[in-house]
Scaffold this motif. Structure first.
Motif, PDB file in Angstrom:
ATOM      1  N   ALA A  65       2.767   3.542  -7.572  1.00 21.47           N
ATOM      2  CA  ALA A  65       1.964   4.746  -7.347  1.00 21.47           C
ATOM      3  C   ALA A  65       2.804   6.011  -7.440  1.00 21.47           C
ATOM      4  O   ALA A  65       2.265   7.101  -7.627  1.00 21.47           O
ATOM      5  N   GLY A  66       4.128   5.871  -7.311  1.00 18.43           N
ATOM      6  CA  GLY A  66       4.996   7.041  -7.352  1.00 18.43           C
ATOM      7  C   GLY A  66       5.649   7.273  -8.691  1.00 18.43           C
ATOM      8  O   GLY A  66       6.573   8.099  -8.788  1.00 18.43           O
ATOM      9  N   LYS A  67       5.201   6.607  -9.747  1.00 15.23           N
ATOM     10  CA  LYS A  67       5.841   6.764 -11.053  1.00 15.23           C
ATOM     11  C   LYS A  67       5.658   8.189 -11.572  1.00 15.23           C
ATOM     12  O   LYS A  67       4.552   8.721 -11.606  1.00 15.23           O
ATOM     13  N   LEU A  68       6.777   8.796 -11.992  1.00 17.16           N
ATOM     14  CA  LEU A  68       6.762  10.179 -12.476  1.00 17.16           C
ATOM     15  C   LEU A  68       6.889  10.260 -13.987  1.00 17.16           C
ATOM     16  O   LEU A  68       6.389  11.202 -14.599  1.00 17.16           O
ATOM     17  N   TYR A  79      10.794   7.545 -10.567  1.00 13.60           N
ATOM     18  CA  TYR A  79       9.757   7.357  -9.548  1.00 13.60           C
ATOM     19  C   TYR A  79       9.955   8.367  -8.421  1.00 13.60           C
ATOM     20  O   TYR A  79      11.082   8.797  -8.122  1.00 13.60           O
ATOM     21  N   ARG A  80       8.862   8.733  -7.808  1.00 14.41           N
ATOM     22  CA  ARG A  80       8.926   9.427  -6.516  1.00 14.41           C
ATOM     23  C   ARG A  80       9.080   8.351  -5.460  1.00 14.41           C
ATOM     24  O   ARG A  80       8.276   7.430  -5.370  1.00 14.41           O
ATOM     25  N   ALA A  81      10.120   8.437  -4.667  1.00 21.17           N
ATOM     26  CA  ALA A  81      10.449   7.401  -3.687  1.00 21.17           C
ATOM     27  C   ALA A  81      10.386   7.971  -2.276  1.00 21.17           C
ATOM     28  O   ALA A  81      10.428   9.193  -2.074  1.00 21.17           O
ATOM     29  N   GLU A  82      10.289   7.076  -1.295  1.00 19.30           N
ATOM     30  CA  GLU A  82      10.355   7.453   0.109  1.00 19.30           C
ATOM     31  C   GLU A  82      11.689   6.956   0.659  1.00 19.30           C
ATOM     32  O   GLU A  82      12.007   5.774   0.562  1.00 19.30           O
ATOM     33  N   TRP A  83      12.447   7.885   1.223  1.00 17.60           N
ATOM     34  CA  TRP A  83      13.819   7.613   1.679  1.00 17.60           C
ATOM     35  C   TRP A  83      13.865   7.799   3.186  1.00 17.60           C
ATOM     36  O   TRP A  83      13.589   8.876   3.702  1.00 17.60           O
ATOM     37  N   PHE A 103       3.548   4.883   1.010  1.00 11.35           N
ATOM     38  CA  PHE A 103       2.705   5.397  -0.068  1.00 11.35           C
ATOM     39  C   PHE A 103       1.214   5.307   0.228  1.00 11.35           C
ATOM     40  O   PHE A 103       0.396   5.434  -0.674  1.00 11.35           O
ATOM     41  N   ALA A 104       0.852   5.089   1.504  1.00 14.00           N
ATOM     42  CA  ALA A 104      -0.568   5.006   1.841  1.00 14.00           C
ATOM     43  C   ALA A 104      -1.109   6.331   2.366  1.00 14.00           C
ATOM     44  O   ALA A 104      -2.289   6.645   2.159  1.00 14.00           O
ATOM     45  N   ASN A 154      -0.725  -6.358 -10.140  1.00  8.67           N
ATOM     46  CA  ASN A 154      -0.649  -6.139  -8.690  1.00  8.67           C
ATOM     47  C   ASN A 154      -0.386  -4.677  -8.309  1.00  8.67           C
ATOM     48  O   ASN A 154      -0.206  -4.372  -7.129  1.00  8.67           O
ATOM     49  N   ASP A 155      -0.356  -3.784  -9.297  1.00 10.82           N
ATOM     50  CA  ASP A 155      -0.010  -2.397  -9.004  1.00 10.82           C
ATOM     51  C   ASP A 155      -1.016  -1.719  -8.076  1.00 10.82           C
ATOM     52  O   ASP A 155      -0.665  -0.781  -7.357  1.00 10.82           O
ATOM     53  N   LYS A 156      -2.243  -2.180  -8.073  1.00 11.15           N
ATOM     54  CA  LYS A 156      -3.264  -1.590  -7.206  1.00 11.15           C
ATOM     55  C   LYS A 156      -3.365  -2.298  -5.852  1.00 11.15           C
ATOM     56  O   LYS A 156      -4.122  -1.883  -4.982  1.00 11.15           O
ATOM     57  N   THR A 157      -2.583  -3.363  -5.670  1.00 15.32           N
ATOM     58  CA  THR A 157      -2.597  -4.086  -4.394  1.00 15.32           C
ATOM     59  C   THR A 157      -1.928  -3.243  -3.319  1.00 15.32           C
ATOM     60  O   THR A 157      -0.855  -2.684  -3.546  1.00 15.32           O
ATOM     61  N   PRO A 158      -2.549  -3.126  -2.141  1.00 19.26           N
ATOM     62  CA  PRO A 158      -1.913  -2.333  -1.070  1.00 19.26           C
ATOM     63  C   PRO A 158      -0.534  -2.862  -0.723  1.00 19.26           C
ATOM     64  O   PRO A 158      -0.258  -4.058  -0.777  1.00 19.26           O
ATOM     65  N   TRP A 159       0.309  -1.936  -0.343  1.00 18.40           N
ATOM     66  CA  TRP A 159       1.698  -2.276   0.003  1.00 18.40           C
ATOM     67  C   TRP A 159       1.749  -3.357   1.070  1.00 18.40           C
ATOM     68  O   TRP A 159       2.547  -4.296   0.985  1.00 18.40           O
ATOM     69  N   ILE A 160       0.930  -3.278   2.076  1.00 21.64           N
ATOM     70  CA  ILE A 160       0.997  -4.178   3.221  1.00 21.64           C
ATOM     71  C   ILE A 160       0.590  -5.600   2.849  1.00 21.64           C
ATOM     72  O   ILE A 160       0.860  -6.558   3.593  1.00 21.64           O
TER      73      ILE A 160
END
Length: 774
Positions: free
Chosen positions: A388-391, A400-404, A259-260, A300-306
């Motif tokens: 960040a992917g909430k629809l 959510y929009r997810a990465e698969w 999501f970056a 923590n929603d704005k905290t970067p994934w990493i």
């Protein structure tokens, strides 16, 4: 043209608006002959007993035998300017040569017969029925019990809306062929119903991989000044080496931080066969979204994934018993298909040039190595979720929009380099000639040996033993020969049937090349130097896609019911077809795209996975005991409980997951054209006509996206600078099937036929007026 049945299938509802098999397809959908610019035409309007001379579609100077076939009209691209309304001339004609009098459209010789007359349209509408088929005034009466053309002598002004192929079939059945010759000719040239594939997923993956070098700033493998979890926030170090998800299979700059990247992954639109749905799903959820806690701490929603503490949960595919049986049958069929493919020997035959033919040179054949088998089972996949992917959020679920992440081999096939085949062939031929064996082969074949070349004259005899190919009689059932045109250089072009030179009188030698192999970018050691891929850089053995993940609120049953319904939907709900249909009671043609999103599985949680960040098997991130609690699953009544289920404090709830195709956003009536609104309403009507009730028709349950699902992303780009993009073209999909059920009883069918119930709701939803169809 395929024979067209004239009796609608049961149940006694309106004719279904999606094809189910080949015969029904000819009945319920068609696509008329394409206009020169590639746009397909609309369906037809039939006037019962009317003479041809009363329909003035040509001038009196043109004979009926020489006029252009008058049967179809363009529906998607009218020639009218988007910025100006069509004008009317002083004599009452439209500026496109069409007039409207007496309830009919009259087309004169100045009209473009491939374009909908502007008089038939209003506003920005681009789809309309305007063609008129003349009838013999003394023709045979047709009634519902005989055909679908419901006209009778008692109602001479009765109008029936149908497609050209069905009208043509009905008129031929009664022998009425003289009054609509042009229409019949045009109908005969229309396409048969066919499914239209979405953009090739494998090619989209390769295009995305070719752009990877531009996004190194979002690589999780890059060194950071103060790394926290680094690459372990994306990868699992305990995956075995045989797994495509093992960290050693990710060359730089992969993997990327979830999501970056502002350029999202490939949108997955292709349907995945049920036997290829992953059996195991590892869910990466550092933000604890799968607990579906509406009072969740969002600090923590704005905290970067990493920088988030990795959390991974183990999920298993949880389908019903009938679906599990279908999976087993589908897998067996796929394995049998792969076995049959391996029994076919592919052979490249390189034909000689005219100059080589004159010298008596033979053609050469090369038996190809067997292509690696396609996957028949996917053991695991990985899913990544971020706030960040909430629809959207509803009363029963959160989307959510997810990465698969999937094994790359599922979509990208290995390739065989034609240049390598030809080069190795020429190398073997050179060795045969310099060793003298080639001349002996020609003599044994009874061929005239051509004069030796300078290379052969100057070459010394050398010991050379041609490689022995495998016994094709033992390994293969049949051979498939692929011809290549002769070229003056080393590049050989595959021949087309119309351009294949005659092989008569040409001797054919088969030469075995033992060093040929199929290539894949995921294995750089197998790649040649001929740049047959879009990028020369190595790529990982996995690919990431965009999908939609739907999560359930605790104790809610709608998600499990919706998963059941997706498994029960007919195949045509997920398919895109060519042409248009008339879906009663909508008056105008609508396209035949899929009704619902693609279904990518229903997954149930098992436990949280203990992670290792060192790659040495040590547990650096403790496992939190979790389980799925609450949602009463109508498919599986057993609940998955953790090791601590007997303790007073129950483990945290984990939602099951419904994975679907991402199909856009809920519709807004003010932003859509009348054509788009009609398409949205048609989805509900087609859903009903296939024997289903939605039970929750609302704007939030109809999604719209720019462009068509069968277009490439570059064609769907919403930039107006893109000349190939039409900002007014959209496609829609129906969602929200937690309450849906099959129609039960004749009473519910009768309610829909009378235009009540969900039929009325669908039309009112998008503010479409409608009338009765005969």
């Amino acid at each position: 043209m395929k024979p067209t049945p004239l009796v609608p299938p049961s149940p006694p509802m309106s004719t279904p608006s999606m094809p189910i098999d080949g015969d029904d397809a000819a009945l319920v959908t068609d696509r008329d002959k394409k206009a020169p610019d590639g746009d397909s035409d609309v369906d037809m309007l039939l006037m019962p007993p009317v003479t041809a001379d009363k329909i003035q579609h040509t001038t009196s100077e043109k004979s009926n035998d020489n006029q252009t076939p008058f049967t179809d009209a363009k529906s998607e691209q009218a020639t009218n300017s988007k910025d100006a309304e069509p004008g009317i001339t002083d004599n009452g004609e439209n500026d496109d040569g069409a007039t409207h009098t007496g309830g009919m459209y009259h087309i004169n010789s100045e009209a473009d017969l491939h374009t909908v007359p502007s008089v038939a349209l209003h506003g920005k509408k681009k789809r309309a029925v305007f063609r008129v088929w003349p009838r013999d005034p003394n023709g045979r009466v047709m009634i519902p019990s005989q055909t679908l053309l419901r006209a009778s002598a008692r109602y001479p002004q009765c109008v029936t809306y149908l497609s050209g192929s069905r009208i043509a079939a009905a008129l031929r059945q009664i022998g009425e062929l003289e009054y609509a010759k042009d229409e019949l000719e045009w109908a005969d040239n229309e396409d048969d119903p066919r499914e239209i594939p979405v953009a090739n997923t494998g090619e989209l993956v390769e295009c995305c991989e070719a752009r990877a070098r531009f996004f190194t700033a979002y690589s999780a493998a890059e060194t950071r000044a103060e790394p926290t979890y680094g690459i372990s926030s994306v990868l699992m170090f305990d995956r075995p080496l045989s797994s495509p998800f093992n960290p050693s299979h990710y060359p730089a700059p992969w993997p990327f931080i979830s999501f970056a990247n502002p350029s999202p992954p490939v949108l997955l639109q292709e349907r995945i066969p049920v036997h290829l749905l992953p059996q195991t799903l590892y869910v990466h959820d550092p933000y604890s979204l799968f607990h579906v806690d509406l009072n969740r701490n969002t600090s923590n929603d704005k905290t970067p994934w990493i920088d988030m503490r990795p959390r991974v949960y183990l999920y298993k595919l949880g389908l019903g018993s009938s679906a599990l049986k279908a999976i087993e049958e589908s897998r067996k069929a796929a394995e049998e298909s792969e076995r049959k493919k391996k029994r076919v020997l592919d052979v490249y035959r390189f034909l000689p040039t005219e100059e080589e033919r004159a010298r008596g040179e033979p053609a050469y054949e090369v038996a190809l190595p067997t292509k690696p088998s396609a996957l028949t089972c996917v053991e695991e996949a990985h899913l990544y979720l971020s706030p960040a992917g909430k629809l959207g959020e509803g009363n029963h679920s959160i989307v959510y929009r997810a990465e698969w992440e999937f094994p790359r081999d599922l979509f990208v096939e290995p390739r065989l380099c034609h240049s390598c085949v030809y080069e190795q062939l020429m190398e073997q031929v050179r060795k045969l000639k310099t060793s003298g064996q080639w001349r002996k082969m020609m003599q044994r074949a009874g061929c005239e040996v051509p004069p030796a070349t300078e290379e052969e004259d100057g070459a010394e005899e050398m010991d050379y033993e041609m490689p022995v190919p495998p016994d094709t009689n033992e390994e293969f059932d049949t051979e498939r020969v692929i011809l290549f045109e002769p070229q003056s250089n080393s590049t050989q072009k595959q021949a087309t049937p119309s351009s294949i030179p005659s092989s008569e009188g040409v001797t054919v030698f088969r030469v075995y090349c033992p060093n040929l192999s199929w290539q894949t970018q995921a294995d750089p050691s197998m790649c040649c130097s001929h740049s047959i891929f879009r990028t020369d850089c190595p790529v990982p053995r996995t690919s990431v896609f965009q999908v939609t993940a739907k999560l359930s609120i605790q104790h809610d049953v709608h998600l499990a019911r919706e998963a059941q319904n997706y498994q029960a939907f007919p195949q045509h709900f997920f398919q895109h077809w060519n042409g248009y249909n008339l879906v009663r009671p909508i008056r105008n043609p609508v396209p035949l795209h899929a009704v619902v999103p693609q279904f990518y599985g229903y997954y149930k949680p098992v436990e949280e996975v203990a992670l290792s960040t060192s790659g040495k098997g040590t547990t650096d991130i403790d496992k939190e005991k979790t389980t799925a609690e609450g949602a009463t699953d109508t498919m599986h009544t057993d609940e998955i409980r953790g090791e601590n289920a007997s303790q007073s404090q129950p483990p945290p709830y984990l939602s099951p997951i419904l994975l679907l195709e991402h199909c856009g956003q809920p519709i807004h009536l003010s932003s859509l054209s009348e054509d788009d609104l009609e398409e949205c309403a048609s989805l509900c009507l087609r859903f009903n006509q296939a024997g289903w009730l939605h039970e929750s028709i609302a704007l939030r349950n109809v999604l719209v996206q720019p462009g068509l699902p069968t277009q490439w992303p570059i064609e769907r780009d919403n930039s107006r600078d893109n000349s190939r993009y039409d900002p007014e073209i959209h496609s829609s999909r129906l969602i929200g099937f937690g309450r849906s059920r099959k129609i039960s009883g004749q009473g519910e069918w009768d309610t829909l036929r009378l235009g009540e119930g969900e039929t009325e709701e669908a039309m009112k939803l998008v503010n479409i007026l409608h009338g009765e169809f005969l």
